[in-house]
Design an enzyme around this catalytic site. Structure first.
Site, PDB file in Angstrom:
ATOM      1  N   HIS A   1     -38.999   2.080 -11.880  1.00  0.00           N
ATOM      2  CA  HIS A   1     -39.644   3.291 -12.372  1.00  0.00           C
ATOM      3  C   HIS A   1     -39.961   3.197 -13.855  1.00  0.00           C
ATOM      4  CE1 HIS A   1     -36.993   4.964  -8.956  1.00  0.00           C
ATOM      5  NE2 HIS A   1     -37.844   4.068  -8.566  1.00  0.00           N
TER       6      HIS A   1
ATOM      7  N   ARG B   1     -51.536   6.559  -6.864  1.00  0.00           N
ATOM      8  CA  ARG B   1     -50.303   6.266  -6.120  1.00  0.00           C
ATOM      9  C   ARG B   1     -49.366   7.471  -6.205  1.00  0.00           C
ATOM     10  NH1 ARG B   1     -51.098   0.680  -8.598  1.00  0.00           N
ATOM     11  NH2 ARG B   1     -51.055  -0.788  -6.856  1.00  0.00           N
TER      12      ARG B   1
ATOM     13  N   GLU C   1     -54.273  -3.023   4.722  1.00  0.00           N
ATOM     14  CA  GLU C   1     -53.196  -3.824   4.132  1.00  0.00           C
ATOM     15  C   GLU C   1     -52.509  -4.667   5.198  1.00  0.00           C
ATOM     16  OE1 GLU C   1     -51.528  -1.611   0.412  1.00  0.00           O
ATOM     17  OE2 GLU C   1     -51.172  -0.336   2.149  1.00  0.00           O
TER      18      GLU C   1
ATOM     19  N   ARG D   1     -44.364 -10.386  -1.654  1.00  0.00           N
ATOM     20  CA  ARG D   1     -44.957 -10.211  -2.990  1.00  0.00           C
ATOM     21  C   ARG D   1     -43.909  -9.986  -4.067  1.00  0.00           C
ATOM     22  NH1 ARG D   1     -47.743  -4.187  -2.421  1.00  0.00           N
ATOM     23  NH2 ARG D   1     -47.551  -4.014  -4.672  1.00  0.00           N
TER      24      ARG D   1
ATOM     25  N   CYS E   1     -58.659  -2.395  -3.994  1.00  0.00           N
ATOM     26  CA  CYS E   1     -57.876  -1.738  -5.042  1.00  0.00           C
ATOM     27  C   CYS E   1     -56.583  -2.461  -5.404  1.00  0.00           C
ATOM     28  CB  CYS E   1     -57.572  -0.293  -4.659  1.00  0.00           C
ATOM     29  SG  CYS E   1     -56.491  -0.146  -3.244  1.00  0.00           S
TER      30      CYS E   1
HETATM   31  C1  PEP Z   1     -51.912  -3.048  -2.533  1.00  0.00           C
HETATM   32  O1  PEP Z   1     -51.048  -3.298  -1.705  1.00  0.00           O
HETATM   33  O2  PEP Z   1     -52.773  -3.883  -2.896  1.00  0.00           O
HETATM   34  C2  PEP Z   1     -51.984  -1.716  -3.152  1.00  0.00           C
HETATM   35  C3  PEP Z   1     -52.995  -1.388  -3.913  1.00  0.00           C
HETATM   36  O3  PEP Z   1     -50.937  -0.880  -2.960  1.00  0.00           O
HETATM   37  P1  PEP Z   1     -49.519  -1.052  -3.690  1.00  0.00           P
HETATM   38  O4  PEP Z   1     -49.661  -2.157  -4.701  1.00  0.00           O
HETATM   39  O5  PEP Z   1     -49.201   0.247  -4.279  1.00  0.00           O
HETATM   40  O6  PEP Z   1     -48.653  -1.427  -2.539  1.00  0.00           O
HETATM   41 MG    MG Z   2     -49.955  -1.630  -0.840  1.00  0.00          MG
END
Ligand code: PEP
Ligand code: MG
Length: 752
Positions: free
Chosen positions: A366, A473, A608, A642, A679
C-alpha cells in the site's frame, strides 16, 4: 560480584558517564574505563577491541600487557574475540585456552586467564567492537554479569559514537558506518532523489542512555506503556466488529505481547540498572533483533518482529513524552524504514519528503501505491539498510538502476545531480507535448489515458495531457484503508474522481483483490497458488454483497453522468453475464428510487485470462468494450508469476507467441466491432506501445508518467510502415523479435 545487584551496574554506568564526559584524549578515557570496569567487576582483565578496517584492534586493556595495545590486531575470524564479533552474541566460557577458537598471542601475556566473557559492542545492529573481561580462576560468569557487561557495551557504543573532539584516533573505526555503500534493491516508485536520511524509527538518541533517577524513568516508561496499550485496545475496539481473520489475530497478539509482564519486567530491570527509559527499550530491541537474526522459524520470526514493533511504538511514545520530540525533518528528507504503512507515509507530507528507502516492502504494497501516486521515488528490498545507514547520512535513490547509495562519493553525487538535471530538462520537453495531439505521422489519432487509483492521481490527468482514466483501480481505496470502506465512502470517492475528471472519461475497474492484493480485514484462506486462486471477479461473484455495494456506489456517484465500469479477470462469458446482471439490478434499483441514473452506461471485460481471448466473438452484443491487462494476461500466458522476481522477467512480451496472440485478439475485436484498449504496464513502454499500434490497437492506458514519452513516440511513427514491418516479423518464425523491432524503430527514426 559487585554487578549482581542492579545498583552495582548503576554505579558502573554513572562512572562510565563521568569518565567519558571528561574532555581529555580518547585513549586516556578508554584506559580509565577498562580499569574502572575491571575494578568494579572484580575481573583480572578488561579489554576493549574496536574494529578498525578489517581487523579487531586492542584499544585499551588492564591485565594484558600494555605494549599489546594497538599492536594486537585480530582478523575478524580469529580467536574468541573474533567469534564474539562474528556471532554478535556474548561468549561465556570457563576455560578459554581449551576452546577450539582460542588463539594465543604472546604479546598479550594472556596464558594464565581461564574464564572469558566477551560481549559485542553493537550499534544499530553493527558489531564495531568487543568488550572482554577475563579471570584467572576457571568459572562461568553468571547471567547478571553477562547482562551487566552487555549493558555497559551498549552505553559504551553510544558514547564512543558520540565522542566529540579529535576523532582521528578512531580513524577507520566503523563506530558508525562511514564508507560509501551501494545497495541494490527493487524500484517501487519511479524517480531519482538526493537527500538526507531520516529514520522512521529513530533509535535512542545519544546522550540519553544513562539516567540518575530510576523513579522518574520508571514513571516515564509506565506512561508510555500505558499509552501504547490504550492505543492497541482502541484499535481493536473501534474496528472490533469489522476486523476479521488475520488482522484481528495480529492485533490480538500485539495486545497480548504488550501485556506481557516479562517484557515489562526486562524493561524495568534496564532502568534499575541505570539506563534511561529509552535505553532500556533500545536494549530490549537489540536483544529482539539479535534473536531475530538467528531464528529461522517463520512463526517465531513474526512474533519477534511484533515485539520489535512494540519496542518501536514505545520509543515513539517516549519521544513524545520525554520532551525530546521528533527531530525537525530536513527539507530534503529520504525516509528510511523497514516497512511503512500508507497512513504513516501520508503523515510525513510531501513538502520535505524526497524519497523513501525500505529494507523490506513490496511493489504492490500500500505504501508503494501511495508513493507512486505522490510521485515520490521509492526503492525497497535494500538488504541490511537499517544497519548501514545513520540519520543525517547523505542518501541517493535511483529507480532506474533500482539502487541506493549511502554516503556517496562526490563523483557519484555529481553524476546523480547531472541525471536529475537531465530528467528535469526532459520533463520540460515532455511538458511541451501536453497539449499536442497524439497522432501518428500518417494521421491516426491514438487515445492515451492514465491508470489511477487514488484521488491524488487525478492531478496527473492535466500534467500528463491525457484523454482520461483508462483504468481506475478501485481496490486502492480498500487497500489503504484500515477497515472496509462503507457504501458512502465509496460513493464519495467515485463522485470526487468524476468531478476531478470533468468531461474526460473514467473507466472504473471493480474490486480486484486476492492474489498479491490482500486486504487486512477480509479473511482469506491460504492458497497454494494465489495468482490462480480466489481473486478479482471470482470473489465478487461469490460475495455478491461486496460487488453489489460497489456497483451501487458507482451508479450513485455517476448520477446524471456517463459511467464506464469493467470487471477484472473475466475467464468466460458466463462470468461476464453474471456480473453484468448485478449491474443491471443496481441500475433498476436506482430508477426505482427515482434517480436519473447515469446518462450512459458502458460495461467492459478485462481480458486477463487467456481463455477470454478465444471467445471475443461471443462477447459481441454482451460487452461494450474490452481492456487487456497485459500484466495478468502475460503471467497466465507464459505461466510465470508476475510477483516472483525469479520468473517474472523470464519471458518477453515482445516475442512471437505473445504478439501473435495479441494480433489475433486485435483482429477478433475489430471483427466483433468491440472497442479494445491495453492498460497493463506494457502500454507505457515505448517499444511495446509502438508494437501495439502496429498490431491495430488504438487505445492505451498507462502510468501517468509514461504518457508524454509514449505521445512523443506516437507523433514520430508512421503506423502503416510499422504495421507492415511487425506483420512480416510475426508471419515468419522470427526468434529475436525485440531486437528486430528495435532495429525497425531506429531505421524509421521512431522516438523511443
Ligand atoms: C493488468 O493485469 O495488466 C492490470 C492492468 O491490472 P492489475 O495490474 O491491477 O492487475
Ligand atoms: Mg490485472
Amino acid at each position: 560480584m559487585a554487578t549482581s545487584a542492579p545498583g552495582g551496574s548503576r554505579v558502573i554506568l554513572r562512572r562510565l558517564r563521568e569518565i567519558m564526559a571528561v574532555g581529555d584524549d580518547v585513549q586516556s578515557r578508554l584506559d580509565r574505563l577498562v580499569a574502572m570496569i575491571a575494578a568494579t567487576m572484580v575481573a583480572d582483565v578488561c579489554s576493549i577491541y574496536l574494529r578498525r578496517g578489517e581487523a579487531l584492534e586492542l584499544f585499551a586493556t588492564v591485565g594484558l600487557r600494555a605494549e599489546a595495545v594497538h599492536r594486537t590486531r585480530l582478523n575478524m575470524l580469529e580467536g574468541l574475540v573474533g567469534l564474539v564479533a562474528e556471532s554478535a552474541r556474548p561468549l561465556n566460557i570457563p576455560d578459554a585456552p581449551h576452546h577450539p577458537r582460542f588463539s594465543y598471542r604472546p604479546e598479550t601475556g594472556e596464558d594464565p586467564y581461564n574464564a572469558f566473557l566477551g560481549v559485542p559492542v553493537l550499534r544499530t545492529d553493527r558489531v564495531f567492537g568487543v568488550l572482554v573481561v577475563q579471570n584467572r580462576v576457571a568459572k562461568t560468569y553468571d547471567e547478571d554479569e553477562v547482562e551487566a557487561l552487555q549493558t555497559i557495551a551498549m552505553v559504551l557504543a553510544e558514547m564512543v559514537a558520540g565522542l566529540s573532539g579529535d576523532r582521528s584516533f578512531l580513524a577507520e573505526v566503523e563506530v558508525r558506518p562511514s564508507r560509501p555503500e551501494r545497495l541494490i534493491g527493487r524500484a517501487f516508485s519511479d524517480g531519482i532523489a538526493i537527500g538526507v536520511a531520516v529514520l522512521h524509527e529513530p533509535h535512542a538518541p545519544l546522550g540519553r542512555m544513562i539516567a540518575d533517577d530510576p523513579v522518574l524513568e520508571t514513571a516515564r516508561l509506565n506512561t508510555a506503556l500505558h499509552s501504547v496499550r490504550l492505543g492497541l485496545d482502541a484499535m481493536l475496539e473501534s474496528d472490533g466488529s469489522r476486523l476479521s481473520g488475520a488482522s484481528r489475530e495480529v492485533l490480538e497478539t500485539f495486545r497480548l505481547l504488550a501485556q506481557d509482564r516479562s517484557w515489562e519486567q526486562r524493561l524495568k530491570e534496564g532502568i534499575g540498572a541505570g539506563l534511561s527509559a529509552e535505553a532500556a527499550v533500545e536494549r530490549a530491541r537489540q536483544q529482539h533483533r539479535a534473536k531475530l537474526s538467528s531464528v529461522r522459524d517463520p512463526y517465531l520470526r513474526d512474533r519477534l518482529h511484533d515485539l520489535e514493533d512494540l519496542d518501536n511504538r514505545l520509543l515513539r511514545s517516549l519521544a513524545q513524552s520525554g520532551g525530546l520530540g521528533r527531530t525537525e525533518m530536513p527539507a530534503n528528507a529520504i525516509l528510511i524504514a523497514r516497512d511503512l504503512g500508507p497512513a504513516e507515509l501520508l503523515e510525513y507530507g510531501t513538502d520535505r519528503l524526497k524519497g523513501i528507502a525500505l529494507e523490506e516492502g513490496g511493489p504492490s504494497s500500500h505504501a508503494a501505491i501511495v508513493a507512486r501516486a505522490l510521485g515520490i521515488p521509492m526503492i525497497g528490498r535494500l538488504q541490511d539498510l537499517l544497519r548501514r545507514v545513520e540519520p543525517g547520512d547523505v542518501v541517493t535513490l535511483d529507480s532506474e538502476l533500482s539502487e541506493a547509495h549511502l554516503r556517496p562519493q562526490s563523483e557519484v553525487l555529481a553524476s546523480m545531480q547531472q541525471r536529475i538535471a537531465l530528467r528535469s530538462e526532459q520533463a520540460a520537453e515532455f511538458a511541451k507535448l501536453r497539449d499536442l495531439a497524439a497522432q501518428t505521422l500518417d494521421g491516426h489519432g491514438i487515445s492515451l489515458s492514465i491508470n489511477a487509483g487514488l484521488a491524488l492521481d487525478m492531478r496527473n490527468l492535466d500534467t500528463a495531457g491525457a484523454e482520461g482514466v483508462g483504468l481506475f483501480r478501485t481496490e486502492f481505496q480498500f487497500m489503504v484503508s484500515e477497515t472496509l470502506p462503507r457504501l458512502r465512502a465509496q460513493t464519495k470517492l467515485y463522485a470526487e474522481i468524476l468531478d476531478l475528471a470533468g468531461r474526460r472519461p473514467v473507466t472504473f475497474r471493480t474490486l480486484d483483490i486476492g492474489g498479491d492484493k490482500i486486504l487486512p480485514y477480509v479473511t482469506a484462506e491460504r492458497e497454494d497458488n494465489p495468482a490462480l486462486g480466489w481473486r478479482a471477479l471470482r470473489i465478487g461473484l461469490d460475495r455478491p454483497a461486496l460487488l453489489r455495494y460497489q456497483l451501487r456506489a458507482l451508479v450513485e456517484a455517476a448520477d446524471a453522468r456517463a459511467l464506464r465500469v469493467m470487471f477484472p479477470l473475466v475467464a468466460n462469458i458466463e462470468e461476464f453475464d453474471a456480473a453484468r446482471a448485478f449491474m443491471q439490478r443496481e441500475m433498476d434499483l436506482a430508477y426505482r428510487k427515482g434517480r436519473a441514473g447515469p446518462t450512459s452506461l458502458e460495461i467492459g471485460a478485462m481480458l486477463e485470462a487467456p481463455s477470454l481471448g478465444f471467445v471475443i466473438d461471443s462477447l459481441a452484443g454482451r460487452a461494450d468494450f474490452l481492456s487487456i491487462g497485459t500484466n495478468d494476461l502475460m503471467q497466465y500466458f507464459f505461466a510465470a508469476d508476475r510477483g516472483n522476481a525469479r520468473v517474472s522477467d523470464r519471458y518477453d512480451l515482445l516475442s512471437l507467441p505473445a504478439l501473435r496472440f495479441l494480433r489475433q485478439i486485435a483482429r477478433d475485436a475489430a471483427a466483433a466491432r468491440l472497442p479494445i484498449s491495453i492498460c497493463g504496464e506494457a502500454a507505457g513502454k515505448t517499444l511495446e506501445a509502438m508494437t501495439f499500434l502496429a498490431l491495430g490497437f488504438e487505445r492505451l492506458s498507462m502510468p501517468a508518467g509514461r504518457v508524454a514519452p509514449v505521445k512523443r513516440m506516437v507523433r514520430s511513427l508512421d503506423r502503416r510502415a510499422a504495421a507492415a514491418a511487425v506483420n512480416a516479423l510475426l508471419d515468419a518464425p522470427t526468434v529475436r523479435v525485440r531486437e528486430a523491432l528495435l532495429t525497425f524503430a531506429q531505421g524509421a527514426a521512431v522516438m523511443l
